[in-house]
Design an enzyme around this catalytic site. Structure first.
Site, short mmCIF file in Angstrom:
data_model
loop_
_atom_site.label_atom_id
_atom_site.label_comp_id
_atom_site.label_asym_id
_atom_site.label_seq_id
_atom_site.Cartn_x
_atom_site.Cartn_y
_atom_site.Cartn_z
CB CYS A 65 -12.32 16.94 -10.31
SG CYS A 65 -12.20 15.83 -8.94
CB CYS A 69 -9.28 18.67 -3.50
SG CYS A 69 -8.98 16.79 -3.35
CB CYS A 72 -7.63 21.14 -6.41
SG CYS A 72 -7.52 20.24 -8.00
CB CYS A 109 3.99 12.19 -13.89
SG CYS A 109 2.85 11.92 -12.70
CB CYS A 141 4.91 8.83 -12.49
SG CYS A 141 4.05 8.99 -11.28
CB CYS A 201 5.35 8.95 -6.81
SG CYS A 201 5.57 11.07 -6.75
NE ARG A 271 9.87 14.25 -8.79
CZ ARG A 271 9.45 13.31 -8.40
NH1 ARG A 271 8.15 13.29 -8.03
NH2 ARG A 271 10.13 12.21 -8.54
#
Length: 331
Positions: A65, A69, A72, A109, A141, A201, A271
């Site tokens: 990626c 972030c 992450c 998901c 999801c 979500c 959640r």
């Protein structure tokens, strides 16, 4: 001394807490924790009873990626020793759905790393979703990064039920954890998904160095988003990421944050997501007094609790797993 039942009654009457009241929850003494949890449970019980919904993740593309972030392990600024691979074949995504159903998950998901999905990745995921829906009536999801309105429409047409796109933190703190896209970029993706008819979500991550005001601002921004589900992650500092040395959360702090979000989002599924095992530790069961949903099995690059272990925790609490389709027969 804060009257936590008064806060619960405000939530039950759909009255938002003031900032001072919200701060009183986050700053509450640890000795008040049971009273706070009792009050939050009155709200949870009103709208969700003693039911718990499970969800399982599939990390369908890992690493590589270009976003920065800081939390992450898959980001461009991470050198964490994680497994890296391109988009999984459709058959593996379909098998993941079977495993989710066998785990009594209400929702499966599919997650990929990267800023935005490629068109061919949308095609592959859409194909997998169509096959899954023909075999298992599980809810699907997708968490695919920043998306255009056209991409969201293609997912909806394939049978995707919901899109996950977290706000992560307050708008003011966002640049402290990510500079390669903005808070508004994230809101745009949510807008595109909702316009396509997809459920939303969206939640955040606790413990990245944000202030109490940042947490309240995140919860307030989510009131404007009106998501169908709010996942609350608790930072699990991974070696090799910029936040590897931030590990300040306590179980009590996590529970207070969950209670605050229950008061501010009384009717919304909340959640307990990534990092719960690391941060809540032996107090994990208490988190289901404010929250009504939990992940089973693994997260994206870190292990989670196996489904049977989660089932046992839920049963020991006297709660019940809620799933609205026929479970596959093992074997």
């Amino acid at each position: 001394m804060t009257d936590y039942m008064q806060l619960a009654n405000k939530a039950l009457n759909d009255e938002p807490l003031t900032r001072a009241e919200s701060l009183s929850v986050l700053n509450s003494p640890d000795d008040d924790l049971l009273a706070l949890l009792h009050a939050a449970f009155q709200v949870r019980s009103k709208y969700f009873g003693r039911t718990v919904r499970l969800q399982m993740l599939q990390n369908a593309k890992s690493g590589a990626c270009l976003e920065d972030c800081h939390y992450c392990s898959q980001s461009a600024v991470s050198n964490a020793p994680i497994e890296r691979y391109n988009l999984l074949p459709q058959k593996q995504m379909i098998q993941g759905a079977r495993e989710a159903a066998a785990s009594k998950a209400q929702r499966y998901c599919i997650v990929i790393s990267g800023r935005s999905p490629l068109d061919r990745e949308i095609d592959e995921i859409a194909g997998a979703v169509r096959s899954i829906k023909q075999e298992i009536p599980i809810q699907i999801c997708c968490s695919l990064g920043l998306m255009s309105d056209e991409q969201a429409k293609r997912l909806k047409a394939a049978g995707v039920d919901r899109v996950n796109h977290n706000l992560n933190t307050s708008e003011a703190f966002h640049e402290s954890i990510c500079t390669t896209h903005t808070f508004q970029d994230r809101l745009s993706t949510i807008k595109n998904a909702r316009a396509a008819g997809l459920e939303i979500c969206s939640g955040g991550i606790v413990g990245m160095g944000e202030s109490n005001d940042d947490l309240i601002d995140l919860a307030t921004a989510l009131r404007d988003v009106k998501p169908d589900s709010i996942p609350l992650n608790m930072l699990n500092p991974v070696e090799g990421t910029p936040l590897e040395n931030i590990d300040a959360l306590t179980p009590q702090r996590c529970l207070k944050v969950l209670c605050l979000f229950r008061f501010l989002h009384p009717r919304t599924e909340i959640r307990i997501a990534g990092g719960r095992e690391h941060n809540l530790r032996s107090l994990q069961p208490l988190s289901l007094y404010p929250a009504d949903s939990v992940f089973v099995n693994n997260y994206l690059t870190t292990p989670g609790s196996p489904a049977p272990e989660v089932w046992g925790m839920i049963e020991d609490l006297g709660f019940k797993i809620e799933v609205d389709y026929q479970q596959p027969v093992a074997g």
